[in-house]
Scaffold this active site. Structure first.
Site, PDB file in Angstrom:
ATOM      1  N   GLU A   1      -9.487  -1.992   5.246  1.00 41.59           N
ATOM      2  CA  GLU A   1     -10.100  -1.639   6.519  1.00 41.59           C
ATOM      3  C   GLU A   1     -11.389  -2.432   6.738  1.00 41.59           C
ATOM      4  O   GLU A   1     -11.966  -2.954   5.781  1.00 41.59           O
ATOM      5  CB  GLU A   1     -10.427  -0.135   6.507  1.00 41.59           C
ATOM      6  CG  GLU A   1      -9.192   0.771   6.499  1.00 41.59           C
ATOM      7  CD  GLU A   1      -8.601   0.983   7.889  1.00 41.59           C
ATOM      8  OE1 GLU A   1      -8.448   0.013   8.638  1.00 41.59           O
ATOM      9  OE2 GLU A   1      -8.285   2.146   8.214  1.00 41.59           O
TER      10      GLU A   1
ATOM     11  N   ASN B   1      -7.294  -2.728  14.293  1.00 44.97           N
ATOM     12  CA  ASN B   1      -8.702  -3.048  13.993  1.00 44.97           C
ATOM     13  C   ASN B   1      -8.804  -4.264  13.074  1.00 44.97           C
ATOM     14  O   ASN B   1      -9.846  -4.515  12.479  1.00 44.97           O
ATOM     15  CB  ASN B   1      -9.406  -1.835  13.371  1.00 44.97           C
ATOM     16  CG  ASN B   1      -8.771  -1.414  12.045  1.00 44.97           C
ATOM     17  OD1 ASN B   1      -7.834  -2.056  11.566  1.00 44.97           O
ATOM     18  ND2 ASN B   1      -9.267  -0.348  11.452  1.00 44.97           N
TER      19      ASN B   1
ATOM     20  N   ASP C   1       0.811  -1.218   0.000  1.00 45.72           N
ATOM     21  CA  ASP C   1       0.000   0.000   0.000  1.00 45.72           C
ATOM     22  C   ASP C   1       0.846   1.271   0.000  1.00 45.72           C
ATOM     23  O   ASP C   1       2.062   1.228   0.175  1.00 45.72           O
ATOM     24  CB  ASP C   1      -0.956   0.008   1.215  1.00 45.72           C
ATOM     25  CG  ASP C   1      -0.260  -0.411   2.508  1.00 45.72           C
ATOM     26  OD1 ASP C   1       0.982  -0.398   2.559  1.00 45.72           O
ATOM     27  OD2 ASP C   1      -0.970  -0.754   3.473  1.00 45.72           O
TER      28      ASP C   1
ATOM     29  N   HIS D   1      -7.029  -4.752  10.263  1.00 46.16           N
ATOM     30  CA  HIS D   1      -6.804  -4.542   8.828  1.00 46.16           C
ATOM     31  C   HIS D   1      -5.508  -5.209   8.371  1.00 46.16           C
ATOM     32  O   HIS D   1      -4.595  -5.443   9.154  1.00 46.16           O
ATOM     33  CB  HIS D   1      -6.852  -3.048   8.435  1.00 46.16           C
ATOM     34  CG  HIS D   1      -5.709  -2.197   8.870  1.00 46.16           C
ATOM     35  ND1 HIS D   1      -5.883  -0.965   9.462  1.00 46.16           N
ATOM     36  CD2 HIS D   1      -4.373  -2.347   8.780  1.00 46.16           C
ATOM     37  CE1 HIS D   1      -4.709  -0.417   9.707  1.00 46.16           C
ATOM     38  NE2 HIS D   1      -3.777  -1.243   9.305  1.00 46.16           N
TER      39      HIS D   1
HETATM   40  C1  GLP Z   1      -0.469   0.267   8.786  1.00 47.44           C
HETATM   41  C2  GLP Z   1      -0.206  -0.458   7.441  1.00 47.44           C
HETATM   42  C3  GLP Z   1      -0.283  -1.955   7.605  1.00 47.44           C
HETATM   43  C4  GLP Z   1       0.357  -2.337   8.909  1.00 47.44           C
HETATM   44  C5  GLP Z   1      -0.502  -1.855  10.050  1.00 47.44           C
HETATM   45  C6  GLP Z   1       0.099  -2.069  11.420  1.00 47.44           C
HETATM   46  O1  GLP Z   1      -1.381   1.264   8.713  1.00 47.44           O
HETATM   47  N1  GLP Z   1      -1.008  -0.062   6.339  1.00 47.44           N
HETATM   48  O2  GLP Z   1       0.311  -2.594   6.485  1.00 47.44           O
HETATM   49  O3  GLP Z   1       0.477  -3.742   9.014  1.00 47.44           O
HETATM   50  O4  GLP Z   1      -0.928  -0.520   9.854  1.00 47.44           O
HETATM   51  O5  GLP Z   1       1.152  -1.206  11.633  1.00 47.44           O
HETATM   52  P1  GLP Z   1       2.205  -1.365  12.793  1.00 47.44           P
HETATM   53  O6  GLP Z   1       3.058  -2.548  12.419  1.00 47.44           O
HETATM   54  O7  GLP Z   1       2.989  -0.095  12.803  1.00 47.44           O
HETATM   55  O8  GLP Z   1       1.453  -1.611  14.037  1.00 47.44           O
END
Ligand code: GLP
Length: 240
Positions: free
Chosen positions: A142, A135, A66, A137
């Site tokens: 989402e 959440n 992404d 995702h």
């Molecule tokens: C982000 C990304 C995800 C990631 C998630 C968790 O927003 N789009 O690909 O896995 O949120 O992030 P983190 O590893 O910093 O907790």
């Protein structure tokens, strides 16, 4: 399969081990890569093994999950910049074969279609690395009423905006949308490795593994994938 690790660094070494094995077994593999805090240690470990001469990324291609809509590749919070800084700049991967969605696209539909075509033309993803949102995702898929198969432009939920605010000066600076690979391309990956760390992920991890398969908890779809390895530390597994 779920691997329980004591902490973040053991989680990172295990995940890096799986990616290293993939690169050794298939030097021209396609890696699906993720951003966020969760995979940083994995990348650090891979860089370390590369520097020791144990890994060669010269034939590897990569495609990321992404990118924030509206951020230029040079923006320090863009996911392109994240990947360069945390991984690509330190290994011998051919940068022209590393793909991240174009956050500045003016034709979102075309950009998304081309990203799906690109993933298919690359022959699909051999190993997809995933983090888990609080959440539930994955990528920026989402919680929603339906699973979206294709790459699409997603509206970020207030909880995701709040969670990602830590990287920006203020909440107002966090982009409200992102281009994300859809569930289909993720699910078509031949192997999926999910890294999860910290007590604030415990509810999402439990729901993803033990709860019903629902687009309200996008990671729950992974229950249907034939080859998923979850590598999670004790804190993340504390509610299992
Ligand atoms: C982000 C990304 C995800 C990631 C998630 C968790 O927003 N789009 O690909 O896995 O949120 O992030 P983190 O590893 O910093 O907790």
């Amino acid at each position: 399969m779920i691997y329980k690790t004591e902490n973040y660094s053991e989680m990172s070494r295990k995940a890096a081990g799986m990616i290293a094995a993939q690169v050794i077994m298939k030097p021209d593999c396609v890696l699906g890569l993720a951003t966020g805090s969760s995979p940083v240690g994995t990348y650090r470990q891979l860089i370390d093994w590369y520097e020791k001469g144990d890994l060669d990324f010269s034939k590897v291609s990569s495609i990321n999950l992404d990118e924030y809509k509206g951020l230029a590749p040079e923006h320090e919070q863009s996911y392109r910049c994240f990947m360069n800084t945390n991984f690509f700049d330190h290994i011998n991967i051919e940068k022209t074969r590393t793909y991240v969605p174009d956050g500045l696209t003016t034709d979102v539909e075309k950009c998304c279609k081309e990203y799906d075509r690109l993933a298919a033309e690359m022959g699909g993803i051999d190993l997809q690395l995933l983090g888990l949102g609080r959440n539930g995702h994955i990528g920026f898929n989402e919680p929603s009423d339906i699973f979206v198969g294709e790459t699409h432009c997603a509206d970020l939920t207030p909880s995701t905006i709040a969670a990602n605010q830590r990287f920006f000066e203020s909440e107002a600076d966090v982009p409200r949308q992102a281009i994300t690979m859809g569930i289909r391309t993720i699910m078509l990956a031949r192997k999926i490795v999910v890294v999860v760390s910290g007590a604030d992920k415990a509810d999402a991890l439990r729901a993803a593994v033990r709860g019903p398969i629902t687009p309200q908890l996008p990671a729950s779809i992974l229950q249907l994938h034939p080859d998923v390895t979850i590598i999670a530390d004790e804190a993340a597994l504390s509610k299992m």
